[in-house]
Design an enzyme around this catalytic site. Sequence first.
Site, PDB file in Angstrom:
ATOM      1  N   ASP A 233      -6.227-132.036 115.210  1.00 14.25           N
ATOM      2  CA  ASP A 233      -7.068-132.639 116.117  1.00 14.25           C
ATOM      3  C   ASP A 233      -7.077-132.106 117.618  1.00 14.25           C
ATOM      4  OD1 ASP A 233      -7.355-134.428 114.038  1.00 14.25           O
ATOM      5  OD2 ASP A 233      -6.412-136.201 114.866  1.00 14.25           O
TER       6      ASP A 233
ATOM      7  N   ASP B 208     -10.305-130.700 119.598  1.00 16.53           N
ATOM      8  CA  ASP B 208     -10.519-131.241 120.979  1.00 16.53           C
ATOM      9  C   ASP B 208     -10.702-130.177 121.925  1.00 16.53           C
ATOM     10  OD1 ASP B 208     -10.230-134.013 119.974  1.00 16.53           O
ATOM     11  OD2 ASP B 208      -8.090-134.089 120.643  1.00 16.53           O
TER      12      ASP B 208
ATOM     13  N   LYS C 255     -26.109-146.847  93.710  1.00 18.40           N
ATOM     14  CA  LYS C 255     -27.143-147.524  94.526  1.00 18.40           C
ATOM     15  C   LYS C 255     -26.196-148.117  95.273  1.00 18.40           C
ATOM     16  CE  LYS C 255     -30.926-150.656  94.550  1.00 18.40           C
ATOM     17  NZ  LYS C 255     -30.688-151.207  95.960  1.00 18.40           N
TER      18      LYS C 255
ATOM     19  N   ARG D 256     -36.136-148.304 107.500  1.00 17.86           N
ATOM     20  CA  ARG D 256     -37.254-148.115 106.596  1.00 17.86           C
ATOM     21  C   ARG D 256     -38.352-149.346 106.905  1.00 17.86           C
ATOM     22  NH1 ARG D 256     -39.788-149.626 101.427  1.00 17.86           N
ATOM     23  NH2 ARG D 256     -38.538-151.773 101.468  1.00 17.86           N
TER      24      ARG D 256
ATOM     25  N   LYS E 179     -33.513-141.391  88.191  1.00 16.32           N
ATOM     26  CA  LYS E 179     -34.555-140.795  88.458  1.00 16.32           C
ATOM     27  C   LYS E 179     -34.895-139.714  87.508  1.00 16.32           C
ATOM     28  CE  LYS E 179     -33.227-141.464  93.472  1.00 16.32           C
ATOM     29  NZ  LYS E 179     -32.628-140.946  94.512  1.00 16.32           N
TER      30      LYS E 179
ATOM     31  N   LYS F 163     -29.733-152.677  88.454  1.00 17.38           N
ATOM     32  CA  LYS F 163     -28.800-153.357  89.163  1.00 17.38           C
ATOM     33  C   LYS F 163     -27.614-153.995  88.407  1.00 17.38           C
ATOM     34  CE  LYS F 163     -30.518-155.440  92.559  1.00 17.38           C
ATOM     35  NZ  LYS F 163     -30.755-155.297  94.167  1.00 17.38           N
TER      36      LYS F 163
ATOM     37  N   CYS G 200      -2.826-186.296 103.746  1.00 19.47           N
ATOM     38  CA  CYS G 200      -2.685-187.824 103.652  1.00 19.47           C
ATOM     39  C   CYS G 200      -1.183-188.009 103.487  1.00 19.47           C
ATOM     40  CB  CYS G 200      -3.379-188.009 102.368  1.00 19.47           C
ATOM     41  SG  CYS G 200      -2.989-189.714 101.903  1.00 19.47           S
TER      42      CYS G 200
END
Length: 673
Positions: free
Chosen positions: A36, A40, A118, A139, A295, A319, A431
């Site tokens: 890191d 940096d 999906k 969209r 597809k 789905k 109660c």
Amino acid sequence: MTKERLSPTQEADWLRAAIARHDHLYYVQARPEISDSEYDDLFRRLRTLEAEHPELADPSSPTQRIGDALTAGFATVRHPFPLISLDNSYDEADIRAFHKRVADGLEGRSVSYICELKFDGVAVILKYVGGRFVQGATRGDGEQGDDVTLNLRTIRTLPLRVVPARTAAIDPIFYVRGEVYLNKHDFSRYNAERDAVGEKPFANPRNFAAGSLKILDPRVVAQRPLSIVCYGYDNQQPAVDDTHWRSMQRLGSLGFPVSEHVCRVDSIDAVISYWRDWQERRDELPFEIDGVVVKVDRYVDQRTLGSTARAPRWAIAYKFAARRAQTRLIEISLQVGRTGVLTPVAELDPVPLGGVTIRRATLHNFEEIQRLDVRIGDVVTLERGGDVIPKITGVELSERKPQAQPYRIPESCPSCGARLVRDEGMVGVRCPNPSDPEIVKRRIEHFASRGAMDIAGLGSETVNVLVDRGLVADLGDLYGLKPESLLELEGFAEKSAVALVAGIDRSRDRSLPRLVFGLGIRFVGEETARMLATRLGSLDRIAAATEAELTEIPEVGPRVAQAIREYFDSATSRAVLRKLHQAGVAGKSADAVAVSDHLAGKSFVLTGGLSTMTREAAEAAVIAAGGKTSSSVSKKTSYVVAGESPGSKLAKARELGVTVLSEAEFVALLSGE
Ligand code: IVH
């Protein structure tokens, strides 16, 4: 080539490419190559360089991810071509019908399909010019959406610039479609933080993603752990690729985050298997999906099939059974539990969800109602997660009726009318009337349950009838039941009446821990009941123990001790205990064991069979020596005792480095050697 000899322009280019590469390694591939602080350093150097040379300014620089421009609103983007959506299919018949249409359209030519997950997020379109990310939009309605470029830039996985050396084969202008989403664990963490500071949590990761993209200040968006996944070029497929498969690979190699679960198959059966497999395994994924997308692979076939105004004919969403639904809250009813605590339950307009019709959902407690600010008449969002119990996760405020009133916590018990009480430090409203018929029913049900007195045939329906018809007013009355009186009740034949009485009869011999647990004393679960039984030996001694004596027992704190005393001091319980005593129900004690504390603080898990004692006796011996037993191994387990043919707990113990004892070692430890 060393950096020192570079011109500022070259160095900036070098740094930007390096940072983009390390971002990709870190955020997309999760295998960083530098620390890191090294990262940096690169970032700081670039920032300094850009500050010293304003002419190097470039909106695609990694330093520009978090712009500070606060927009008044989002500009509307008219999409260069309609962003059509997908048709949905929900079952095998639908998907086979899709395949038939494709096969017909292609006149029987063989077809390969690409199966993808999906993603359940927000659809966006990304525009790249000369390899640079220049614009991103939602969209919207497919014709036009919001310009959310600045917000999208803050997403670290989105490449701001596609590395020039590899762009040779891409078009000067191209569009990529993707989905902005949020990982489930980031979602829970973020929501927990919001909850802690009293802000309203988001209903689900999708709402979070949608809400975040709508924030006008990109600095705020930058704080949100959004992700993006890309699932294809749009419209202008690069001339170099002739299949969707190839272009997905290209997108990946260009540095776009693409799903690792894309799969190419040659039959519709394989598509169905892919769907079935992910429907089963969706909970293993770190993000939410609501189905798969299928597809047609070859672009030439896609063109032949074409699109309707709404959706392509070459792709379809397949789905999963929905896990989220919206419906109206008709009423909030109240359930009284065996301890008297009231649980609010949402009565809903019936709605299908995940294959079943949901009519009710628990609201857990009154805090939950306040947190959601759910009101009668509201349209609510229901979710069914990996577990089967549906819960209400949000309220559709736009559909709230003006007259809807905030829910008011009741003041009296819906079952007996007693004034409700709220114990200090507890969430529940209770109660206090021990003779409340609902409480009595739930207590008897608990008494008869598997872990307690285990009375076959005494389920909730039967208990309800027995109490409603006045045959039983408390637990003690069970042992006075006669088959003749049961026969008068609806649903009882001679055989079932005799069987129930016999079942009740058999329960007289149950062990003391079961009886103590079955009494339903507040805060006394199975573990504590076993502890009390072993340490004190009889019901009479437990009933006579002072709070001070009770708190000396491991696991019994002041709150539990007080509840135990309250139970034995109450007139109602005394009446019950008297009846049990008269019926000869005293709880069979294990053999008297010497009590000590030498295993205090130690927890044991037993696995496999022991040759010198039964499992129950071994557990009692551990407790008598001040230790605890548990059924699962964790890092906190002190010892795993491995008997004959031990199970997976032994492997788990080894994995966690927990000490494993043989039976002989265990016996030695018990006797204090
Ligand atoms: S392809 C022309 N692939 O689902 C085809 N969409 O219900 C464009 N979605 O609007 C869509 N994952 O927001 C495609 N792997 C995936 C997807 C995906 C999620 C979303 C997308 C689309 C919606 C349609």
